[in-house]
Design an enzyme around this catalytic site. Structure first.
Site, PDB file in Angstrom:
ATOM      1  N   HIS A 102       0.835  -1.216   0.000  1.00 51.48           N
ATOM      2  CA  HIS A 102       0.000   0.000   0.000  1.00 51.48           C
ATOM      3  C   HIS A 102       0.858   1.251   0.000  1.00 51.48           C
ATOM      4  O   HIS A 102       0.595   2.205  -0.717  1.00 51.48           O
ATOM      5  CB  HIS A 102      -0.851   0.061   1.272  1.00 51.48           C
ATOM      6  CG  HIS A 102      -2.038  -0.816   1.214  1.00 51.48           C
ATOM      7  ND1 HIS A 102      -2.964  -0.878   2.211  1.00 51.48           N
ATOM      8  CD2 HIS A 102      -2.442  -1.674   0.269  1.00 51.48           C
ATOM      9  CE1 HIS A 102      -3.890  -1.727   1.879  1.00 51.48           C
ATOM     10  NE2 HIS A 102      -3.594  -2.235   0.714  1.00 51.48           N
ATOM     11  N   GLU A 160       3.877 -13.753 -19.200  1.00 54.66           N
ATOM     12  CA  GLU A 160       4.686 -13.641 -17.990  1.00 54.66           C
ATOM     13  C   GLU A 160       5.288 -14.997 -17.616  1.00 54.66           C
ATOM     14  O   GLU A 160       6.301 -15.072 -16.943  1.00 54.66           O
ATOM     15  CB  GLU A 160       3.806 -13.166 -16.817  1.00 54.66           C
ATOM     16  CG  GLU A 160       3.283 -11.759 -16.989  1.00 54.66           C
ATOM     17  CD  GLU A 160       2.125 -11.469 -16.072  1.00 54.66           C
ATOM     18  OE1 GLU A 160       2.270 -10.615 -15.188  1.00 54.66           O
ATOM     19  OE2 GLU A 160       1.051 -12.097 -16.236  1.00 54.66           O
ATOM     20  N   ASN A 219       8.503  -8.093 -16.034  1.00 56.15           N
ATOM     21  CA  ASN A 219       8.885  -8.335 -14.626  1.00 56.15           C
ATOM     22  C   ASN A 219       8.755  -9.815 -14.296  1.00 56.15           C
ATOM     23  O   ASN A 219       9.698 -10.456 -13.842  1.00 56.15           O
ATOM     24  CB  ASN A 219       7.974  -7.556 -13.665  1.00 56.15           C
ATOM     25  CG  ASN A 219       7.932  -6.082 -13.953  1.00 56.15           C
ATOM     26  OD1 ASN A 219       8.841  -5.553 -14.587  1.00 56.15           O
ATOM     27  ND2 ASN A 219       6.887  -5.411 -13.509  1.00 56.15           N
ATOM     28  N   CYS A 230       4.958  -4.317 -21.254  1.00 54.32           N
ATOM     29  CA  CYS A 230       4.779  -3.477 -20.067  1.00 54.32           C
ATOM     30  C   CYS A 230       5.791  -4.004 -19.039  1.00 54.32           C
ATOM     31  O   CYS A 230       6.585  -4.852 -19.336  1.00 54.32           O
ATOM     32  CB  CYS A 230       3.351  -3.513 -19.549  1.00 54.32           C
ATOM     33  SG  CYS A 230       2.722  -5.142 -19.193  1.00 54.32           S
TER      34      CYS A 230
HETATM   35  C1  PEP Z   1       4.915  -7.859 -15.234  1.00 54.97           C
HETATM   36  O1  PEP Z   1       4.931  -8.958 -14.668  1.00 54.97           O
HETATM   37  O2  PEP Z   1       5.823  -7.451 -15.973  1.00 54.97           O
HETATM   38  C2  PEP Z   1       3.798  -6.942 -15.016  1.00 54.97           C
HETATM   39  C3  PEP Z   1       3.699  -5.817 -15.662  1.00 54.97           C
HETATM   40  O3  PEP Z   1       2.891  -7.313 -14.093  1.00 54.97           O
HETATM   41  P1  PEP Z   1       3.040  -7.009 -12.539  1.00 54.97           P
HETATM   42  O4  PEP Z   1       4.305  -6.247 -12.343  1.00 54.97           O
HETATM   43  O5  PEP Z   1       1.842  -6.260 -12.152  1.00 54.97           O
HETATM   44  O6  PEP Z   1       3.086  -8.386 -11.965  1.00 54.97           O
HETATM   45 MG    MG Z   2       3.209  -9.692 -13.632  1.00 57.26          MG
END
Ligand code: PEP
Ligand code: MG
Length: 763
Positions: free
Chosen positions: A365, A606, A629, A677
């Site tokens: 948070h 992912e 990520n 992303c």
């Molecule tokens: C990712 O895994 O790259 C992603 C954008 O999702 P999060 O960081 O929300 O898990």
């Molecule tokens: Mg992710």
């Protein structure tokens, strides 16, 4: 008589045997505070120029102040003793006109004050001070004793004063330290460390009785009222900046504060003779255990809120929350285990320059709120002793996930320069807002934003985002106190879609599990990253997914710019199941008279299996978004939030290069649009590689969009292709980085890409 002369003689002898000046002065203050039974004993020594005094040793004040606190002669009480060469004995030092409060020392709780000059052959050497909590002057006996001690110590300390060596010794006594954590929110800030959590926790309270129950009850009522007031004003103040669902948390706290179980419980225990603190602890324990016994995970999680509330009341009872009022009127770095929204609300926002938390992760948070408010934050900082560094100068580097305590002047200056430069560059980059992210050889890159809080919508638009590439829908769930209803979700989603319409918004279905926990739905697993995460969780809790999808579709029916994004896909049947749910939800809405255009449906890549199964998944999706990520995490088996292995987490690992190229090749072959992303899209070095590979859509935090746009506008893709060729032969990430970093350096950036060129007007 409690200070016999023999004790004094033995102290002076002991001191005479000590060679090291710092140790000698520590011994003096320590032994004197024991002998006189006082909370604080300090020595201030004259600088060789004799125009000011420096705190040279202390027992009781903050150790970080030693060597750093300096008072001119005639400044403050100490300076006045030095100027007048006479003793000062006060019942309440802070109310004396000559008193100056020095935040580094944390002397605010002390009232009585006795200071005597340290002299040698009528020359001033320094000032010896004792302080205590009571509000009455020290006795004449104490005063006479301290003057005697000072006369004995004068000549010993004169030697130190004369050679001046002690100054460098004590000034080195608070070494600068660098601590690593995990990224909370980007940016750099510096200020004084101000702890928002008390040293005494509710669990430390021991049984104690009172002989004045009436007073204790009134203290408790005052404390309760103060916490209520603080929450009222805090929610009011932050309400302007945060979405309405954050204020729901305040609401839960307010309800608990008003509950009769709390106030009647405490008052009745006080009537039986318990002190207010002890009565509070027992009542809170009882209330929390009732919640803990519940089978309902939501009710169970409420026990945490009860403890939180209990702690805040305790702080008021112990007057520790005076700390907010006492916080110096200067830039602050707030430190604590985790800093709650209520804690943040207690401080004026413009004074908060950064946050340092010893626990938590990127998606705690605290990090979410810091991101929304643009406050640099580092989470999960290990090994740092915040308590011992109260008042120290601290730099929070949210970009590197580091904090630096007691930075040397040169480093501090460097960071301040960096902050100024960053502010300047950011202001300067505003002119790029409506310019395309296009390379010098005309390759267009679409820059989208990652967001989650509604408060985030404006920064994305202000910084020229061409839509939302990743709306993390779990964030509104995380700042809520229970699963939001369909209507609540619909309102949130509609606001986001409306804010960006007609630009596209890729809304991801709930992605919890792993490091993303809901406060009201605990998932306990021995290996949470390989467990009930993302789509696995929502498919098993179908009702949740149906509710969310209905809310999204209703918002889409009005705005028309929704794209649905599905997280953590690892199997074909998962995406088929989601599509069925979407279709059924559309049909049901149609029956209710709401005609919903079919939104595009995409999936996150992912999990490595999704990458390998892409041809089999393709018939069921309209686009993909690479979650760099998690893809890095699962490809390299490195937990991105674990500071112990975070040095192994690098998006530019050669295995990632293979994966990223393979994904894009497959997508092109299958005619699937692909974007990326995840943090990789905010890393300038990585962005060079992504452009070379051929990624033309990137989604990143709003904060980083101008910098990345500047970079894109400064390079030619054709120049990057030979580097990509070489990168394919590299065996580790540092070799790959070393290929692309010179491109940045030649453009005037720092090699790691954290600092754009000072003059960006060419782009
Ligand atoms: C990712 O895994 O790259 C992603 C954008 O999702 P999060 O960081 O929300 O898990
Ligand atoms: Mg992710």
């Amino acid at each position: 008589m409690h200070h016999p002369l023999s004790t004094l003689t033995s102290l002076v002898e002991q001191i005479a045997r000590t060679q090291d000046p710092t140790a000698m002065m520590s011994t003096i203050v320590q032994r004197l505070s024991e002998l006189l039974n006082v909370e604080v004993c300090s020595i201030y020594l004259c600088t060789p120029e004799r125009d000011s005094l420096i705190l040279a040793a202390t027992q009781g004040l903050s150790p970080t102040a030693v060597g750093h606190v300096q008072l001119a002669v005639n400044e403050g009480l100490v300076g006045n003793i030095a100027g007048s060469l006479s003793a000062v004995n006060l019942a309440d030092a802070p109310s004396d006109d000559r008193f100056v409060y020095i935040p580094e020392t944390h002397e605010m709780p002390y009232h009585r004050f006795l200071g005597v000059p340290l002299l040698h052959l009528r020359k001033l050497v320094g000032v010896l001070v004792i302080q205590g909590h009571q509000r009455e002057p020290f006795s004449e006996e104490d005063e006479a004793f301290l003057i005697t001690v000072a006369s004995q110590l004068g000549s010993t300390l004169y030697q130190l004063h004369r050679d001046g060596e002690w100054m460098s010794d004590v000034q080195d006594a608070s070494p600068f330290r660098r601590y690593r954590g995990v990224k909370g929110a980007p940016g750099v800030g510096c200020g004084r460390l101000w702890l928002v959590h008390p040293q005494l926790s509710l669990s430390d309270i021991k049984p104690s009785m009172t002989s004045n129950p009436a007073q204790q009850k009134s203290d408790f009522i005052d404390a309760l009222d103060s916490v209520k007031e603080e929450l009222e004003s805090g929610s009011g103040r932050l309400g302007k900046h945060l979405p309405s669902d954050v204020s729901a948390l305040f609401h839960v706290y307010k309800l608990m504060l008003q509950s009769p179980e709390l106030s009647d419980g405490v008052k009745s225990l006080i009537s039986e003779g318990a002190s207010a603190e002890w009565a509070l602890k027992q009542t809170i324990d009882t209330m929390a255990s009732m919640f803990e016994k519940s089978d309902d995970p939501y009710m169970k999680a409420r026990s945490e809120d009860i403890y939180n509330i209990g702690q805040r009341i305790l702080n008021q009872l112990l007057e520790r929350d005076q700390q907010v009022l006492e916080a110096p009127d200067e830039p602050l770095i707030l430190g604590g285990e985790l800093i709650s929204i209520a804690d943040l609300a207690a401080f004026p926002q413009e004074r908060i320059q950064g946050l340092v938390c010893t626990s938590g992760s990127t998606l705690s948070h605290t990090a979410i709120v810091a991101n929304a408010l643009g406050i640099p934050a580092v989470m999960g900082v290990e090994g740092v002793e915040l308590e011992q560094n109260r008042g120290a100068k601290v730099i929070v580097d949210g970009n590197r996930a580091e904090c630096i305590i007691n930075p040397p002047q040169a480093l501090l200056g460097e960071y301040k320069r960096m902050i100024d430069q960053e502010n300047r560059v950011m202001r300067d980059l505003e002119r790029l807002r409506n310019m395309p992210a296009e390379t010098l050889d005309n390759v267009q890159i679409q820059l989208l934003t990652n967001t989650g809080l509604l408060a985030d919508a404006t920064p994305g638009l202000e910084r020229g985002a061409q839509g939302v590439g990743l709306y993390r829908s779990e964030i509104p769930f995380m700042v809520h106190d229970s699963f939001p209803t369909e209507q609540e979700q619909y309102r949130i989603y509609r606001n986001v879609l409306k804010a960006y319409s007609p630009l596209p918004v890729s809304m991801r279905t709930l992605d919890i599990g792993g490091d993303k926990q809901l406060p009201y739905f605990e998932i306990n697993e021995s290996n949470p990253y390989l467990g009930w995460r993302g789509i696995r969780f929502t498919l098993d809790n179908t009702q949740l997914l149906v509710t969310q999808v209905r809310a999204m579709l209703r918002a889409h029916a009005e705005c028309g710019n929704l794209k649905v994004l599905v997280p953590m896909i690892s199997r074909v049947d998962e995406i088929i199941a989601v599509r069925e749910i979407l279709e059924k939800a559309s049909e049901a809405l149609k029956r209710d008279g709401i005609e919903v255009p079919r939104p595009q449906v995409g999936m996150m890549i992912e999990v490595p299996s999704a990458m390998l199964l892409l041809p089999k998944l393709a018939p069921h999706i309209d686009f993909v978004s690479v979650g760099s990520n998690d893809l890095t995490q699962y490809l390299l088996a490195v937990d991105r939030n674990n500071p112990r292995v975070s040095n192994l987490f690098d998006n530019m690992h050669p295995a990632m290069l293979v994966a990223l190229e393979q994904i894009l090749d497959t997508c092109r072959r299958l005619g699937l649009p692909a974007s990326l992303c995840g943090e990789m899209a905010s890393d300038p070095v990585a962005v060079l590689m992504l452009i070379a590979i051929g990624y033309d859509t990137l989604s990143l935090s709003a904060y980083n969009i101008p910098k990345i746009k500047l970079l894109i506008r400064s390079v030619r893709r054709a120049d990057l292709l030979p580097l990509l060729d070489k990168a394919r032969d590299c065996t580790d990430e540092s070799q790959i980085r070393a290929l692309f970093e010179p491109v940045l350096v030649n453009l005037g950036w720092s090699a790691d890409g954290r600092q754009p060129p000072q003059d960006s007007s060419a782009a």
